[in-house]
Scaffold this motif. Structure first.
Motif, PDB file in Angstrom:
ATOM      1  N   SER A 173      18.956  54.948  45.490  1.00 24.16           N
ATOM      2  CA  SER A 173      18.511  53.871  44.595  1.00 24.16           C
ATOM      3  C   SER A 173      18.675  52.486  45.205  1.00 24.16           C
ATOM      4  CB  SER A 173      19.295  53.932  43.276  1.00 24.16           C
ATOM      5  OG  SER A 173      20.675  53.633  43.504  1.00 24.16           O
ATOM      6  N   GLY A 174      19.555  52.344  46.208  1.00 26.61           N
ATOM      7  CA  GLY A 174      19.808  51.043  46.816  1.00 26.61           C
ATOM      8  C   GLY A 174      20.814  50.215  46.061  1.00 26.61           C
ATOM      9  N   GLY A 175      21.285  50.697  44.920  1.00 29.63           N
ATOM     10  CA  GLY A 175      22.245  49.948  44.112  1.00 29.63           C
ATOM     11  C   GLY A 175      23.668  50.152  44.580  1.00 29.63           C
ATOM     12  N   SER A 176      24.573  49.317  44.028  1.00 25.55           N
ATOM     13  CA  SER A 176      25.987  49.397  44.393  1.00 25.55           C
ATOM     14  C   SER A 176      26.823  49.172  43.140  1.00 25.55           C
ATOM     15  CB  SER A 176      26.324  48.348  45.453  1.00 25.55           C
ATOM     16  OG  SER A 176      27.658  48.476  45.872  1.00 25.55           O
ATOM     17  N   LEU A 177      27.918  49.889  43.032  1.00 24.73           N
ATOM     18  CA  LEU A 177      28.751  49.808  41.829  1.00 24.73           C
ATOM     19  C   LEU A 177      29.497  48.491  41.740  1.00 24.73           C
ATOM     20  CD1 LEU A 177      29.708  51.378  39.349  1.00 24.73           C
ATOM     21  CD2 LEU A 177      31.582  52.285  40.725  1.00 24.73           C
ATOM     22  N   LEU A 178      29.975  47.964  42.885  1.00 19.08           N
ATOM     23  CA  LEU A 178      30.739  46.709  42.947  1.00 19.08           C
ATOM     24  C   LEU A 178      31.922  46.737  41.977  1.00 19.08           C
ATOM     25  CD1 LEU A 178      27.790  44.132  43.119  1.00 19.08           C
ATOM     26  CD2 LEU A 178      29.000  45.223  44.996  1.00 19.08           C
ATOM     27  N   GLY A 179      32.719  47.787  42.082  1.00 18.07           N
ATOM     28  CA  GLY A 179      33.799  47.974  41.125  1.00 18.07           C
ATOM     29  C   GLY A 179      35.148  47.462  41.562  1.00 18.07           C
ATOM     30  N   ASP A 180      35.249  46.893  42.766  1.00 19.01           N
ATOM     31  CA  ASP A 180      36.563  46.462  43.250  1.00 19.01           C
ATOM     32  C   ASP A 180      37.140  45.330  42.405  1.00 19.01           C
ATOM     33  OD1 ASP A 180      37.129  48.056  45.703  1.00 19.01           O
ATOM     34  OD2 ASP A 180      35.186  47.270  46.286  1.00 19.01           O
ATOM     35  N   LYS A 181      36.291  44.424  41.951  1.00 17.95           N
ATOM     36  CA  LYS A 181      36.782  43.316  41.130  1.00 17.95           C
ATOM     37  C   LYS A 181      37.310  43.827  39.802  1.00 17.95           C
ATOM     38  CE  LYS A 181      35.576  38.577  39.909  1.00 17.95           C
ATOM     39  NZ  LYS A 181      34.540  37.529  39.984  1.00 17.95           N
ATOM     40  N   THR A 182      36.723  44.908  39.316  1.00 16.00           N
ATOM     41  CA  THR A 182      37.183  45.499  38.063  1.00 16.00           C
ATOM     42  C   THR A 182      38.579  46.078  38.228  1.00 16.00           C
ATOM     43  OG1 THR A 182      34.889  46.071  37.587  1.00 16.00           O
ATOM     44  CG2 THR A 182      36.564  47.136  36.249  1.00 16.00           C
ATOM     45  N   ARG A 183      38.851  46.631  39.421  1.00 13.68           N
ATOM     46  CA  ARG A 183      40.185  47.192  39.671  1.00 13.68           C
ATOM     47  C   ARG A 183      41.247  46.095  39.750  1.00 13.68           C
ATOM     48  NH1 ARG A 183      37.675  50.338  44.080  1.00 13.68           N
ATOM     49  NH2 ARG A 183      37.136  52.416  43.324  1.00 13.68           N
ATOM     50  N   MET A 184      40.885  44.944  40.333  1.00 16.49           N
ATOM     51  CA  MET A 184      41.860  43.863  40.536  1.00 16.49           C
ATOM     52  C   MET A 184      41.835  42.908  39.338  1.00 16.49           C
ATOM     53  SD  MET A 184      40.918  43.055  44.508  1.00 16.49           S
ATOM     54  CE  MET A 184      40.282  44.334  45.558  1.00 16.49           C
ATOM     55  N   THR A 185      42.234  43.401  38.192  1.00 13.65           N
ATOM     56  CA  THR A 185      42.111  42.610  36.959  1.00 13.65           C
ATOM     57  C   THR A 185      43.016  41.381  36.965  1.00 13.65           C
ATOM     58  OG1 THR A 185      43.707  44.124  35.960  1.00 13.65           O
ATOM     59  CG2 THR A 185      41.368  44.558  35.555  1.00 13.65           C
ATOM     60  N   GLU A 186      44.260  41.541  37.388  1.00 11.35           N
ATOM     61  CA  GLU A 186      45.205  40.423  37.361  1.00 11.35           C
ATOM     62  C   GLU A 186      44.873  39.393  38.442  1.00 11.35           C
ATOM     63  OE1 GLU A 186      49.314  41.442  37.188  1.00 11.35           O
ATOM     64  OE2 GLU A 186      48.968  43.243  35.990  1.00 11.35           O
ATOM     65  N   LEU A 187      44.532  39.869  39.627  1.00 10.09           N
ATOM     66  CA  LEU A 187      44.229  38.939  40.709  1.00 10.09           C
ATOM     67  C   LEU A 187      42.940  38.164  40.436  1.00 10.09           C
ATOM     68  CD1 LEU A 187      45.180  37.976  43.507  1.00 10.09           C
ATOM     69  CD2 LEU A 187      43.718  39.736  44.520  1.00 10.09           C
ATOM     70  N   SER A 188      41.972  38.797  39.775  1.00 13.08           N
ATOM     71  CA  SER A 188      40.706  38.123  39.481  1.00 13.08           C
ATOM     72  C   SER A 188      40.893  36.975  38.494  1.00 13.08           C
ATOM     73  CB  SER A 188      39.689  39.129  38.938  1.00 13.08           C
ATOM     74  OG  SER A 188      40.155  39.708  37.732  1.00 13.08           O
ATOM     75  N   ARG A 189      41.954  36.998  37.717  1.00 13.59           N
ATOM     76  CA  ARG A 189      42.223  35.904  36.769  1.00 13.59           C
ATOM     77  C   ARG A 189      43.045  34.786  37.391  1.00 13.59           C
ATOM     78  NH1 ARG A 189      43.111  40.329  32.954  1.00 13.59           N
ATOM     79  NH2 ARG A 189      45.344  40.170  33.346  1.00 13.59           N
ATOM     80  N   ASP A 190      43.536  34.994  38.601  1.00 15.39           N
ATOM     81  CA  ASP A 190      44.354  33.985  39.276  1.00 15.39           C
ATOM     82  C   ASP A 190      43.465  32.859  39.810  1.00 15.39           C
ATOM     83  OD1 ASP A 190      46.124  32.550  40.988  1.00 15.39           O
ATOM     84  OD2 ASP A 190      47.360  34.353  41.176  1.00 15.39           O
ATOM     85  N   THR A 191      43.817  31.612  39.473  1.00 14.83           N
ATOM     86  CA  THR A 191      42.996  30.465  39.911  1.00 14.83           C
ATOM     87  C   THR A 191      43.091  30.216  41.415  1.00 14.83           C
ATOM     88  OG1 THR A 191      44.827  28.976  39.367  1.00 14.83           O
ATOM     89  CG2 THR A 191      43.138  29.327  37.675  1.00 14.83           C
ATOM     90  N   ASN A 192      44.126  30.742  42.066  1.00 17.36           N
ATOM     91  CA  ASN A 192      44.279  30.561  43.506  1.00 17.36           C
ATOM     92  C   ASN A 192      43.724  31.741  44.304  1.00 17.36           C
ATOM     93  OD1 ASN A 192      45.556  28.010  43.528  1.00 17.36           O
ATOM     94  ND2 ASN A 192      47.485  28.966  42.933  1.00 17.36           N
ATOM     95  N   ALA A 193      42.954  32.574  43.639  1.00 16.13           N
ATOM     96  CA  ALA A 193      42.350  33.732  44.304  1.00 16.13           C
ATOM     97  C   ALA A 193      40.863  33.779  43.980  1.00 16.13           C
ATOM     98  CB  ALA A 193      43.026  35.023  43.860  1.00 16.13           C
TER      99      ALA A 193
END
Length: 436
Positions: free
Chosen positions: A204-224
């Protein structure tokens, strides 16, 4: 006859510092101002008339003779000096519309001011395959590269960021490890950028891009900042534009750049040519001693971490650590000051993460002191250039008028068995060469 060494200013309305070699071998640094004048290539001047104004030597009139190439020469009495000055950004900006110029200025200004939204938009622009956006992206990259070079000079020539590549088989715990390490670094006042690469579907050429979903706490960090990107068929565990994304992240003020690759095999380690340190994460059941001796990704690793060393897996983790320590001794030493280490960590409990970061900083300091880190980065720039040439050459080959119409015809003959793939390739290459 004099040649002048000129540098075009960012707004293309002035000629900035000029070095003039005169017969008495004196260097005079002066500022030439030419309102509404723009020179972008090699120009020979004659009929130079000078007037002195205070501490500046000003040129009253210059007559261009010849435009040649993107180099400015400076010569007098047999003395010749040469400087290659990149003016690609100015040449490209000249052809941009007002809307495109505003976009370029907004992204550049927001990026160097540390705005995450501008960084995200800049990476999206770089990843675009649309021809017009690719031109804007190249100008943006050139501006960021110039800014990055100036900042490194202010930092006594030392790199502004520490680039770390992370690889390993699927299920090794790369995303969990990055979140644990990233949170620890942001607590220590570091700015962490994570470039997470996900595999694209071959159907299909698509990608799940699920890594950000795994890093829930780090994704909310303003310095990351976490940026998932699809591979789009690129081999080696990285994307086509990972190098550009690293540069943009460093321009945005992030001092630790972590590149998480897809789960790769033994021979896929393209990320090693993009980072300062290559870290390999392995699960406790990562194979025996023979697996570690095999040339490939193990040989490229600067640090091997056995993850998930907790609970019932502590004993298998210790065993695999001992086997890999034994195996690493048989590999050829790639650095004069560093021998790869094998460590046990647990990203789930946080055990060994701090010690692992200490080893990583020790590696950086040793490589920087010995000069190997700077030499490695220079070599990587050359690899980056040739990778882009190979990619663009294939694209140019496919779209060339001499072969564009012949490709489907020869492909059909290859499929039907009339022509061998090798002969078809030779015919296409010959047509391409003849059409140049």
């Amino acid at each position: 006859m004099f040649f002048f060494l000129l540098r075009v200013s960012a707004n293309r309305r002035q000629l900035m510092p000029l070095v003039l070699l005169i017969p008495n071998k004196m260097k005079i640094f002066l500022l030439l101002r030419f309102p509404h004048c723009y020179f972008s290539r090699r120009t020979y001047f004659k009929n130079c008339h000078f007037t002195s104004r205070g501490n500046f030597l000003c040129v009253r009139s210059l007559t261009p003779v010849h435009l040649d190439r993107t180099k400015w020469m400076c010569s007098s009495n047999g003395l010749r000096r040469e400087l290659c000055q990149q003016v690609a950004s100015d040449q490209q900006t000249e052809r941009f519309s007002d809307r495109e110029q505003r976009l370029l200025d907004r992204l550049y200004t927001g990026l160097i001011q540390g705005h995450r939204a501008c960084l995200a938009e800049a990476i999206t622009l770089v990843e675009s395959t649309e021809s017009r956006k690719k031109k804007i992206a190249q100008v943006l990259l050139q501006k960021v590269l110039s800014y990055h070079r100036e900042q490194e000079k202010l930092n006594q020539g030392k790199p502004l960021a520490f680039r770390v590549g992370l690889s390993g088989p699927p299920g090794a715990g790369k995303s969990t490890f990055i979140e644990c390490l990233g949170k620890m670094l942001t607590e220590r006042k570091h700015k962490v950028s994570v470039l997470a690469v996900d595999p694209s579907s071959s159907t299909s050429g698509g990608s799940l891009l699920g890594d950000k979903t795994r890093m829930t706490e780090l994704s909310r960090d303003t310095n990351a900042y976490i940026r998932p990107s699809p591979t789009r068929g690129t081999l080696g565990g990285v994307t086509r534009t990972t190098n550009e994304a690293i540069l943009l992240c460093e321009g945005g003020g992030y001092d630790v750049v972590l590149v998480e690759t897809v789960g790769v095999g033994q021979s896929e380690f393209a990320v090693a040519d993009m980072v300062d340190m290559f870290v390999l994460l392995l699960p406790p059941a990562g194979g025996d001693e023979l697996q570690g001796i095999k040339r490939g990704i193990i040989e490229m690793a600067d640090l091997v971490a056995i993850n998930k060393a907790d609970g019932d897996l502590v004993v298998p983790a210790r065993r695999i650590q001992a086997e890999y320590i034994s195996a690493m001794k048989l590999l050829r030493k790639r650095s004069k000051v560093w021998r790869p280490k094998v460590m046990r960590i647990s990203a789930k409990t946080g055990e060994g993460i701090s010690d692992m970061w200490d080893k990583m900083t020790e590696f950086r300091d040793l490589m920087l002191t010995s000069g190997e880190l700077i030499a490695k980065r220079r070599k990587q720039q050359k690899v980056w250039m040739w990778n882009l040439i190979q990619e663009n050459m294939l694209e140019h080959f496919r779209s060339h008028l001499a072969v564009k119409d012949k490709i489907p015809l020869l492909e059909e003959k290859v499929v039907r068995g009339v022509l061998s793939p090798g002969l078809a390739a030779d015919l296409l290459l010959k047509a391409f060469k003849d059409g140049l």
